[in-house]
Design a protein around this motif. Structure first.
Motif, PDB file in Angstrom:
ATOM      1  N   ARG A   1      30.025  47.903  46.230  1.00  0.00           N
ATOM      2  CA  ARG A   1      30.025  48.702  45.005  1.00  0.00           C
ATOM      3  C   ARG A   1      31.043  49.835  45.044  1.00  0.00           C
ATOM      4  N   ARG A   2      31.426  50.253  46.243  1.00  0.00           N
ATOM      5  CA  ARG A   2      32.449  51.305  46.318  1.00  0.00           C
ATOM      6  C   ARG A   2      33.798  50.829  45.780  1.00  0.00           C
ATOM      7  N   ALA A   3      33.974  49.491  45.681  1.00  0.00           N
ATOM      8  CA  ALA A   3      35.247  48.938  45.219  1.00  0.00           C
ATOM      9  C   ALA A   3      35.290  48.722  43.713  1.00  0.00           C
ATOM     10  N   LEU A   4      34.197  48.998  43.005  1.00  0.00           N
ATOM     11  CA  LEU A   4      34.180  48.758  41.561  1.00  0.00           C
ATOM     12  C   LEU A   4      35.243  49.556  40.797  1.00  0.00           C
ATOM     13  N   PRO A   5      35.503  50.829  41.138  1.00  0.00           N
ATOM     14  CA  PRO A   5      36.573  51.531  40.425  1.00  0.00           C
ATOM     15  C   PRO A   5      37.936  50.856  40.587  1.00  0.00           C
ATOM     16  N   ARG A   6      38.188  50.270  41.739  1.00  0.00           N
ATOM     17  CA  ARG A   6      39.457  49.568  41.951  1.00  0.00           C
ATOM     18  C   ARG A   6      39.503  48.304  41.090  1.00  0.00           C
ATOM     19  N   LEU A   7      38.383  47.613  40.988  1.00  0.00           N
ATOM     20  CA  LEU A   7      38.311  46.423  40.139  1.00  0.00           C
ATOM     21  C   LEU A   7      38.506  46.804  38.677  1.00  0.00           C
ATOM     22  N   ALA A   8      37.916  47.910  38.267  1.00  0.00           N
ATOM     23  CA  ALA A   8      38.077  48.372  36.892  1.00  0.00           C
ATOM     24  C   ALA A   8      39.538  48.700  36.596  1.00  0.00           C
ATOM     25  N   ALA A   9      40.212  49.327  37.550  1.00  0.00           N
ATOM     26  CA  ALA A   9      41.609  49.714  37.362  1.00  0.00           C
ATOM     27  C   ALA A   9      42.534  48.509  37.243  1.00  0.00           C
ATOM     28  N   LEU A  10      42.106  47.377  37.810  1.00  0.00           N
ATOM     29  CA  LEU A  10      42.890  46.148  37.733  1.00  0.00           C
ATOM     30  C   LEU A  10      42.413  45.259  36.586  1.00  0.00           C
ATOM     31  N   GLY A  11      41.785  45.847  35.588  1.00  0.00           N
ATOM     32  CA  GLY A  11      41.155  45.086  34.521  1.00  0.00           C
ATOM     33  C   GLY A  11      42.083  44.171  33.753  1.00  0.00           C
ATOM     34  N   ASP A  12      43.393  44.429  33.777  1.00  0.00           N
ATOM     35  CA  ASP A  12      44.322  43.555  33.061  1.00  0.00           C
ATOM     36  C   ASP A  12      44.762  42.372  33.907  1.00  0.00           C
ATOM     37  N   ARG A  13      44.248  42.293  35.167  1.00  0.00           N
ATOM     38  CA  ARG A  13      44.642  41.190  36.051  1.00  0.00           C
ATOM     39  C   ARG A  13      43.434  40.497  36.682  1.00  0.00           C
ATOM     40  N   VAL A  14      42.291  40.618  36.027  1.00  0.00           N
ATOM     41  CA  VAL A  14      41.089  39.893  36.446  1.00  0.00           C
ATOM     42  C   VAL A  14      40.762  38.863  35.375  1.00  0.00           C
ATOM     43  N   LEU A  15      40.511  37.619  35.797  1.00  0.00           N
ATOM     44  CA  LEU A  15      40.311  36.514  34.869  1.00  0.00           C
ATOM     45  C   LEU A  15      38.963  35.851  35.121  1.00  0.00           C
ATOM     46  N   LEU A  16      38.344  35.408  34.043  1.00  0.00           N
ATOM     47  CA  LEU A  16      37.078  34.700  34.170  1.00  0.00           C
ATOM     48  C   LEU A  16      37.278  33.362  34.869  1.00  0.00           C
ATOM     49  N   GLY A  17      36.437  33.123  35.884  1.00  0.00           N
ATOM     50  CA  GLY A  17      36.339  31.815  36.522  1.00  0.00           C
ATOM     51  C   GLY A  17      34.875  31.532  36.760  1.00  0.00           C
ATOM     52  N   SER A  18      34.496  30.242  36.785  1.00  0.00           N
ATOM     53  CA  SER A  18      33.072  29.925  36.920  1.00  0.00           C
ATOM     54  C   SER A  18      32.749  28.921  38.028  1.00  0.00           C
ATOM     55  N   ASP A  19      33.663  27.993  38.330  1.00  0.00           N
ATOM     56  CA  ASP A  19      33.425  26.851  39.226  1.00  0.00           C
ATOM     57  C   ASP A  19      32.604  25.749  38.553  1.00  0.00           C
ATOM     58  N   PHE A  20      32.439  25.803  37.244  1.00  0.00           N
ATOM     59  CA  PHE A  20      31.788  24.726  36.504  1.00  0.00           C
ATOM     60  C   PHE A  20      32.475  23.399  36.843  1.00  0.00           C
ATOM     61  N   PRO A  21      31.757  22.327  37.100  1.00  0.00           N
ATOM     62  CA  PRO A  21      30.304  22.145  37.028  1.00  0.00           C
ATOM     63  C   PRO A  21      29.582  22.372  38.353  1.00  0.00           C
ATOM     64  N   ASN A  22      30.345  22.758  39.385  1.00  0.00           N
ATOM     65  CA  ASN A  22      29.799  22.767  40.755  1.00  0.00           C
ATOM     66  C   ASN A  22      29.113  24.077  41.109  1.00  0.00           C
ATOM     67  N   ILE A  23      28.249  24.547  40.208  1.00  0.00           N
ATOM     68  CA  ILE A  23      27.566  25.811  40.445  1.00  0.00           C
ATOM     69  C   ILE A  23      26.057  25.583  40.545  1.00  0.00           C
ATOM     70  N   PRO A  24      25.381  26.390  41.362  1.00  0.00           N
ATOM     71  CA  PRO A  24      23.942  26.185  41.589  1.00  0.00           C
ATOM     72  C   PRO A  24      23.058  27.003  40.652  1.00  0.00           C
ATOM     73  N   TYR A  25      23.571  27.328  39.469  1.00  0.00           N
ATOM     74  CA  TYR A  25      22.837  28.143  38.492  1.00  0.00           C
ATOM     75  C   TYR A  25      23.470  27.910  37.125  1.00  0.00           C
ATOM     76  N   PRO A  26      22.809  28.323  36.038  1.00  0.00           N
ATOM     77  CA  PRO A  26      23.378  28.145  34.700  1.00  0.00           C
ATOM     78  C   PRO A  26      24.660  28.955  34.492  1.00  0.00           C
ATOM     79  N   TYR A  27      25.545  28.444  33.661  1.00  0.00           N
ATOM     80  CA  TYR A  27      26.841  29.050  33.382  1.00  0.00           C
ATOM     81  C   TYR A  27      26.707  30.507  32.932  1.00  0.00           C
ATOM     82  N   ALA A  28      25.705  30.781  32.110  1.00  0.00           N
ATOM     83  CA  ALA A  28      25.559  32.122  31.546  1.00  0.00           C
ATOM     84  C   ALA A  28      25.358  33.182  32.623  1.00  0.00           C
ATOM     85  N   GLN A  29      24.873  32.788  33.798  1.00  0.00           N
ATOM     86  CA  GLN A  29      24.633  33.784  34.852  1.00  0.00           C
ATOM     87  C   GLN A  29      25.926  34.471  35.291  1.00  0.00           C
TER      88      GLN A  29
END
Length: 307
Positions: A247-275
């Motif tokens: 959690r200490r790294a969340l501000p760094r992740l927020a600062a890189l918000g223009d270079r973070v992309l959604l990925g899911s690993d669908f269909p090979n995930i052990p839970y529903p997509y919405a999670q």
């Protein structure tokens, strides 16, 4: 809207699709762009699923049920029901002589699946530059490299000309290079840093946020403007048990918000997509960050209309 003669989702799928759609509709975006979904030849995918079913060493011996064990057409239809307006066919070789064949299959899949970003792959072998260039000329828009499964060093000299082709063409490469869920001989930030030192214009997307070396890969992104990260499986209840994001790294992740992309690993995930979506929302980084991650960053990167 479903296409003519396309498989229709079951009632449970409809309920899940409504939940996913509510998520992105609240954000005011036209849908989702998922840069980390898997489509591959059926016999190859069945072998991948068999590996997960037997808790193979590359998944750390984890119990990993496949949530979306459907036919190819059913999986594509479900992503559309979710409102995923563009997705990928991440595929990868584990031995020489396999990548060019996979690229041929992926080119055909892209032709018959217009909402899939034409995906290709590579392996350190003689001739890799030629078939990478051929895939680029055939219209490939994203490449997949899997250092863990392929058991190769991304800084291998055999790959240098191929990385050069991709850097010059400005084609993103989604690379599984972190040491999760189990380390490989060449996983971790070191080999990736070598590749980026040689090819600073390479548009590299680090899969899974580089888990578990999250902070090390954030550091690479802070030093290399073309390095991006995808969210695949990160922050979900499943992953947080064994490879939690600090959690200490969340501000760094927020600062890189223009270079973070959604990925899911669908269909090979052990839970529903919405999670995956709800896990990102729980971070509390704000709706602007979510809009960028779930749609705008990838839409801009891939030049999607209506971005």
């Amino acid at each position: 809207m479903s296409r003519v003669n396309e498989p229709q989702p079951a009632s449970g799928d409809c309920e899940e699709a409504r939940a996913v759609r509510r998520f992105w509709e609240r954000l005011g975006i036209p849908g989702l762009v998922d840069v980390h979904t898997h489509f591959m030849p059926e016999r190859v995918l069945r072998k991948v699923w068999d590996y997960f079913d037997t808790n193979g060493p590359l998944i750390g011996g984890l119990e990993w049920p496949i949530t979306y064990r459907r036919t190819e057409s059913e999986r594509a239809a479900l992503l559309r029901e979710f409102g995923v307006r563009a997705f990928t066919s991440m595929l990868y070789p584990h031995k020489p002589g396999m990548a060019a064949w996979l690229n041929g299959w992926a080119a055909d899949f892209a032709r018959r699946t217009p909402d899939c970003l034409h995906t290709a792959t590579l392996f350190p072998e003689p001739g890799v530059e030629a078939y990478v260039r051929e895939a680029v000329e055939a219209g490939a828009r994203v490449f997949k490299a899997h250092v863990q499964v392929g058991d190769y060093d991304p800084a291998d000299d055999l790959l240098r000309p191929a990385w050069g082709v991709l850097a010059e063409a400005r084609i993103p490469v989604v690379m599984h290079c972190g040491s999760g869920p189990a380390p490989g001989k060449h996983t971790g930030p070191g080999p990736v840093a070598t590749v980026l030192a040689r090819h600073p214009r390479l548009r590299l997307i680090v899969a899974h946020l580089g888990m578990p070396e999250y902070e090390e890969f954030l550091g690479l992104a802070e030093r290399h403007d073309e390095l991006r990260l995808d969210t695949t499986m990160a922050f979900t209840d499943f992953t947080e048990v064994f490879m939690p994001f600090p959690r200490r790294a969340l501000p760094r992740l927020a600062a890189l918000g223009d270079r973070v992309l959604l990925g899911s690993d669908f269909p090979n995930i052990p839970y529903p997509y919405a999670q995956q979506l709800h896990a990102l929302e729980r971070l509390g980084l704000g709706e602007d960050w979510l809009r960028a991650v779930c749609h705008d960053n990838a839409a801009t990167l891939f030049g999607l209309r209506g971005a």
